[in-house]
Structures are given as C-alpha cells and as structure tokens.
Design an enzyme around this catalytic site. Structure first.
Site, PDB file in Angstrom:
ATOM      1  CE  LYS A 195      44.534  35.283  35.800  1.00 26.48           C
ATOM      2  NZ  LYS A 195      44.003  36.573  36.243  1.00 26.48           N
ATOM      3  CE  LYS A 248      41.560  33.954  33.306  1.00 20.44           C
ATOM      4  NZ  LYS A 248      41.647  35.216  33.985  1.00 20.44           N
TER       5      LYS A 248
HETATM    6  C1  PBG Z   1      42.696  39.888  35.786  1.00 24.91           C
HETATM    7  C2  PBG Z   1      42.021  38.881  34.942  1.00 24.91           C
HETATM    8  C3  PBG Z   1      42.423  38.370  33.704  1.00 24.91           C
HETATM    9  C4  PBG Z   1      41.396  37.554  33.272  1.00 24.91           C
HETATM   10  C5  PBG Z   1      40.419  37.539  34.254  1.00 24.91           C
HETATM   11  N1  PBG Z   1      40.826  38.356  35.290  1.00 24.91           N
HETATM   12  C6  PBG Z   1      43.597  38.634  32.851  1.00 24.91           C
HETATM   13  C7  PBG Z   1      44.984  38.552  33.320  1.00 24.91           C
HETATM   14  O1  PBG Z   1      45.311  37.929  34.325  1.00 24.91           O
HETATM   15  O2  PBG Z   1      45.802  39.179  32.648  1.00 24.91           O
HETATM   16  C8  PBG Z   1      41.388  36.848  31.956  1.00 24.91           C
HETATM   17  C9  PBG Z   1      40.048  36.688  31.309  1.00 24.91           C
HETATM   18  C10 PBG Z   1      40.139  36.365  29.844  1.00 24.91           C
HETATM   19  O3  PBG Z   1      41.244  36.268  29.276  1.00 24.91           O
HETATM   20  O4  PBG Z   1      39.082  36.190  29.241  1.00 24.91           O
HETATM   21  N2  PBG Z   1      43.616  39.412  36.679  1.00 24.91           N
HETATM   22 ZN    ZN Z   2      44.915  41.039  37.547  1.00 22.30          ZN
END
Ligand code: PBG
Ligand code: ZN
Length: 323
Positions: A195, A248
C-alpha cells in the site's frame, strides 16, 4: 523475410477471431465493491468526490446490498464512519460500531455474499493516523493490539475476511494469531500488502473524514519509488498468513501487480482507488472520454498485469455492462 509470410492482422480480422485469441478476460466474479456505512437511520448521502457512490446508514444499505447481489458481484469491502472519534480509535472495535452492525445485517440478508472489512484506525482516531499516535509518530507494536481487537470484533459480527490497511509491521501475523485464539481460524485475511503513500486517496479521505490532522502517512505507507520493497512486504504477509495480498493503488502500480503475481502463488488483488475513479468521472462528465470504454480498458489492464481480483468503485457499472 518474415513479411509477407507473417501477417499479425489475420487474427484481428473479425470479432469472432479476436474472441478466440483473446488472452485476458474481465468478469463480474473478479470484482469487489467497496461500501461506506454511517451511523444513524435513513441516511443516503452521495459522496461529492466519488459521484455515484453513497454513504448509507445500515437500514438503507440493505437496498444497495440487494442490488450488488442481483448483479452477481461476489464480495463487498465494508468501510465505517464512527459516531465519535477518540485518541485510540476505540469505536473501531465496539460490538455496536457501524461496521459491526452493518456486517451482521448484510450476512443476515445475503449469507452467500462475501463480506470483507477494512481494518484500520484512521477514521476512528482524532488525529487521523492509522494507529496509536504518540510523540509525533505512529507506535507500531501498541497499534497491533488495537488492530487485533478490531479484527476479532469484525469476525464476531460475521465477516468472512478482514483487510488490514494500516501498514504496521507484523499486523498480519498478529491478527492471524488473535483470530485463531478466538476460534475464527476460518476467517481469512486480505492484506493491503503493498500500500503506497499515494495522492490518489484524497477522494476517499473526504468520503470518510480520515485525513491525518497533521503530517502524512509516509512513515508507514510505501514510497511510490519502490517495487523491490513491495516484494518484501508481500513475502512477509504471505509468511504471516495472508490469504490474499493486495497492491494499492492499481493503475499507477501495474508493474508491481505483475511482479507480485509472478513471484508468489497467492491470489493478488488490485485496489483501484477513489482518485482513479474520480478522474474518470470528472473527464466523462465533461464529455472528454467514453467512460464505459475507458473503464473496461483500465480494468482489463489490471487483469492483464496479473490481478486476480479488483476492488473498484466501478464494480456495479462494470457488472451491468458485462451482463
Ligand atoms: C485507510 C484506507 C485508505 C484507503 C483504504 N483504506 C486511505 C488511506 O490510507 O488514507 C484508500 C481507499 C481509496 O482511496 O479509495 N487506511
Ligand atoms: Zn488507515
């Protein structure tokens, strides 16, 4: 002299021929639809940064779930918005929390729908970070204990799988142990393994009010410059017991999807995030792109890169177009 013996266009001549030699498919079975749940009753709020996506209270979520099931989409990924935030994000593990109530209602209505829950603290903490925040930084090991409680509370509500998105070290192993100790050895883990600290999360953070109040997430999410590191993250998560690993965002990281797919024999999910969706919606609204064609092309590209599963806000539209 290869030409004129070899003519690549021979197999492109008709749609039937093209169908026969097509290497990649996109099917509704590959899709996971994210849903947003808010406290209260009779709430249906369109998310301004994600047009066509709504925040529902649990009662109103049921119509959405019926539609998802009718379209043949096999799974949802549930995100919750709490009643109140605190330092520790304690509402994230409340049995009466938004996600826990939503999961119980979904499984009651649609027992065969696979329910996956996002496990993180950022929506639930006053500071907006994904873990316990002290002395200007997120405390890794203290966060693990809270994440374990969140994951077990989701399993108790009936979740089929939990999806930790916090990027703490060791969280997959900690959650696996906690689930097993609570006799939830059948509940799976879809790990947000690679991520990245991405600017594409902006629309999502507006949707659930989860932006950090100070600083950024670069001390725990991955540097967009790295892909060797993604393989190490995935290796650790697989070793710690992840059933599905995720990359992601999706579109800007298809090289990472490909490397992960080639390196490990585990199902790979790609998360096509809010920013990817929002850009397409904005361009389509202006009449600058053919939305359907662009969306199908992008998602096919994710599959071609090696994604077995795609988490996407376009899931319902794609299901309708493919149906
Ligand atoms: C929370 C989380 C995020 C997303 C999924 N779970 C955002 C982040 O890490 O700030 C992103 C999903 C999206 O952007 O569609 N940790
Ligand atoms: Zn988070």
């Amino acid at each position: 002299m290869v030409f004129p013996t070899h003519r690549m266009r021979r197999l492109r001549r008709t749609e039937t021929l093209r169908r026969m030699v097509r290497e990649t498919t996109l099917a509704v079975d590959d899709l996971i639809y994210p849903v947003f749940v808010v406290p209260g009753m009779r709430k249906v709020e369109e998310i301004p940064s994600l047009p066509g996506v709504f925040r529902f209270s649990v009662d109103r979520l049921m119509d959405e779930i019926r539609e998802v099931v009718d379209l043949g989409i096999p799974a949802v990924l549930v995100f919750g918005v709490p009643e109140a935030k605190d330092e520790e994000g304690s509402e994230a593990y409340s049995p009466a929390g938004t996600v826990q109530r939503a999961v119980r209602a979904i499984k009651h209505l649609a027992p065969d729908l696979v329910v996956i829950t996002d496990v993180c603290l950022c929506q639930y903490t006053t500071h907006g970070h994904c873990g316990i925040y002290e002395a200007g930084s997120v405390q890794n090991d203290a966060t693990l204990e809270v994440l374990e409680r969140v994951a077990v509370s989701h399993a108790e509500a009936g979740a089929d799988m939990v999806a930790p998105s916090d990027m703490m070290d060791g969280r997959v192993g900690a959650i696996r142990r906690a689930l097993d100790e609570a006799y939830f050895e059948e509940v799976g883990i879809m790990a947000y393994s690679a991520k990245y600290a991405s600017a594409y999360y902006g629309p999502f953070r507006q949707a659930v009010d989860s932006a950090p109040k100070s600083g950024d997430r670069k001390a725990y999410q991955m540097d967009p410059a790295n892909s060797d590191e993604a393989l190490r993250e995935v290796a650790l998560d697989v070793e710690e017991g992840a059933d599905i690993v995720m990359v992601k965002p999706a579109l800007a990281y298809l090289d990472v999807v490909r490397r992960v797919k080639e390196a490990y024999g585990v199902p790979v999910a790609a998360y096509s995030v809010g920013g990817e969706y929002a850009m397409i919606k904005a361009a389509a609204e202006k009449g600058w792109i053919d939305e359907r064609a662009v969306v199908l092309e992008n998602h096919l590209a994710m599959r071609r890169a090696g994604a077995d599963l795609i988490i996407t806000y376009h899931a319902k539209e794609i299901a309708k177009w493919l149906g």
